[in-house]
Each structure stands twice: as C-alpha cells, then as structure tokens.
Design a protein around this motif. Structure first.
Motif, mmCIF file in Angstrom:
data_model
loop_
_atom_site.group_PDB
_atom_site.id
_atom_site.type_symbol
_atom_site.label_atom_id
_atom_site.label_comp_id
_atom_site.label_asym_id
_atom_site.label_seq_id
_atom_site.Cartn_x
_atom_site.Cartn_y
_atom_site.Cartn_z
ATOM 1 N N LEU A 84 34.546 46.250 34.873
ATOM 2 C CA LEU A 84 35.097 44.937 34.557
ATOM 3 C C LEU A 84 34.681 43.894 35.587
ATOM 4 O O LEU A 84 34.451 44.212 36.756
ATOM 5 C CB LEU A 84 36.624 44.997 34.525
ATOM 6 C CG LEU A 84 37.261 45.845 33.435
ATOM 7 C CD1 LEU A 84 38.775 45.878 33.621
ATOM 8 C CD2 LEU A 84 36.897 45.334 32.060
ATOM 9 N N ALA A 85 34.617 42.654 35.137
ATOM 10 C CA ALA A 85 34.358 41.513 36.008
ATOM 11 C C ALA A 85 35.404 40.447 35.703
ATOM 12 O O ALA A 85 35.958 40.400 34.597
ATOM 13 C CB ALA A 85 32.957 40.962 35.761
ATOM 14 N N VAL A 86 35.681 39.603 36.685
ATOM 15 C CA VAL A 86 36.634 38.514 36.505
ATOM 16 C C VAL A 86 36.290 37.394 37.475
ATOM 17 O O VAL A 86 35.769 37.641 38.562
ATOM 18 C CB VAL A 86 38.094 39.015 36.729
ATOM 19 C CG1 VAL A 86 38.324 39.433 38.170
ATOM 20 C CG2 VAL A 86 39.114 37.982 36.279
ATOM 21 N N ASP A 87 36.549 36.158 37.054
ATOM 22 C CA ASP A 87 36.462 35.004 37.942
ATOM 23 C C ASP A 87 37.882 34.560 38.218
ATOM 24 O O ASP A 87 38.699 34.444 37.292
ATOM 25 C CB ASP A 87 35.688 33.866 37.287
ATOM 26 C CG ASP A 87 34.226 34.204 37.083
ATOM 27 O OD1 ASP A 87 33.702 35.083 37.793
ATOM 28 O OD2 ASP A 87 33.603 33.586 36.191
ATOM 29 N N VAL A 88 38.193 34.313 39.480
ATOM 30 C CA VAL A 88 39.555 33.954 39.863
ATOM 31 C C VAL A 88 39.505 32.768 40.822
ATOM 32 O O VAL A 88 38.590 32.666 41.647
ATOM 33 C CB VAL A 88 40.288 35.173 40.491
ATOM 34 C CG1 VAL A 88 39.625 35.629 41.760
ATOM 35 C CG2 VAL A 88 41.750 34.904 40.711
ATOM 36 N N ASN A 89 40.479 31.864 40.672
ATOM 37 C CA ASN A 89 40.540 30.725 41.579
ATOM 38 C C ASN A 89 40.726 31.205 43.011
ATOM 39 O O ASN A 89 41.647 31.961 43.303
ATOM 40 C CB ASN A 89 41.700 29.797 41.219
ATOM 41 C CG ASN A 89 41.483 29.053 39.931
ATOM 42 O OD1 ASN A 89 42.098 29.378 38.928
ATOM 43 N ND2 ASN A 89 40.613 28.070 39.947
ATOM 44 N N GLU A 90 39.862 30.752 43.889
ATOM 45 C CA GLU A 90 39.933 31.139 45.297
ATOM 46 C C GLU A 90 41.287 30.765 45.910
ATOM 47 O O GLU A 90 41.820 31.499 46.749
ATOM 48 C CB GLU A 90 38.799 30.448 46.049
ATOM 49 C CG GLU A 90 38.715 30.799 47.511
ATOM 50 C CD GLU A 90 37.521 30.133 48.171
ATOM 51 O OE1 GLU A 90 36.651 30.867 48.665
ATOM 52 O OE2 GLU A 90 37.455 28.885 48.166
#
Length: 148
Positions: free
Chosen positions: A102-108
């Motif tokens: 899995l991959a995800v983009d998350v707010n830093e």
C-alpha cells in the motif's frame, strides 16, 4: 466492527466522519481552505468514490477508507471513535483488498496521521511541498515497508 462498501444513504454520516476527523487533526488548514475542501468532499468525493466503511454493531459509520488499486486515497475516523482500532481495521482490510504494498499521501502537518502510518509499517519515500490542489500543505509520500 463490520466493514462494508458505502451506499448513497451513508453520505451524511460519512461527511460527519470526515468533518470531525479533520477538525480533530487538521488545525493547520485555513478556515477558507476547510470550507472549500469540505464542499469538494461532500459534492464530488463522497458521492462518487467507492469507499469502505467501518461500522459499529448498530451499523453506524465510525470511519471510512478510499482505495484506488494500492493507493489509500482517504482514511478518516470519527473523532469519538479515535484510538479504538477503527483505522487499523480499515487499513488491514485495504491490505487484503489491494493484495500488495500500500501507498498513501499524508499531510506533513498532521502529526497524528503520520505517526499512525509509521506505526502501521509505512516508511517515507518522498515529499511534495504542496497538496494536490497546490495549497501550501506539504504531503509526505509513504509506502508500506516490505513485510509491513
């Protein structure tokens, strides 16, 4: 907890999940950006995206997860259900459905979400200085570590 696909009848409850989750974790958003994003979520994302919903025994949505292939598009847990394993269960379900890394983009700036994904076996593989809409909210690109 039951995990099922969302139905059109879930829209109001899922927007409430999104709203409480974002208010609890996204203090960095400007009020204007919050309103704009909320409108997009309500009008574009929730009605048109296949979402997995985690519900309590009574069928009340506690959280939801959007998944495109192996990319986690969204994972939100109602403020009252945080810390109860809802996010963990939805992520485990995504791993089964995706059958791969899995991959995800998350707010830093969302330290709680970043910490959650790191505890769940993800590692940072990149960073973007802005979100997908070009707003000044950096994104961390995370990928499930091998065997994670």
């Amino acid at each position: 907890m039951q995990i099922r696909l969302a139905t059109p009848d879930d829209a109001a409850a899922l927007l409430d999940v999104w709203r409480t989750a974002v208010l609890a974790t996204h203090g960095f958003l400007s009020a204007g950006d919050f309103r704009q994003i909320e409108r997009q979520v309500a009008q574009d994302y929730l009605p048109h995206s296949p979402l997995w919903v985690g519900c309590d025994e009574g069928g009340v949505p506690l959280g939801f997860l959007g998944l495109t292939g192996q990319q986690v598009d969204s994972l939100f847990v109602h403020q009252r259900a945080r810390g109860q394993g809802v996010g963990r269960a939805l992520l485990a379900h995504a791993r089964q459905v995706a059958k791969g890394t899995l991959a995800v983009d998350v707010n830093e700036q969302n330290a709680q979400a970043v910490g959650f994904y790191l505890r769940m076996g993800f590692e940072q593989v990149g960073r973007s200085p802005c979100d997908d809409a070009g707003r000044p909210y950096p994104l961390l690109h995370l990928r499930q570590a091998c065997g994670g």
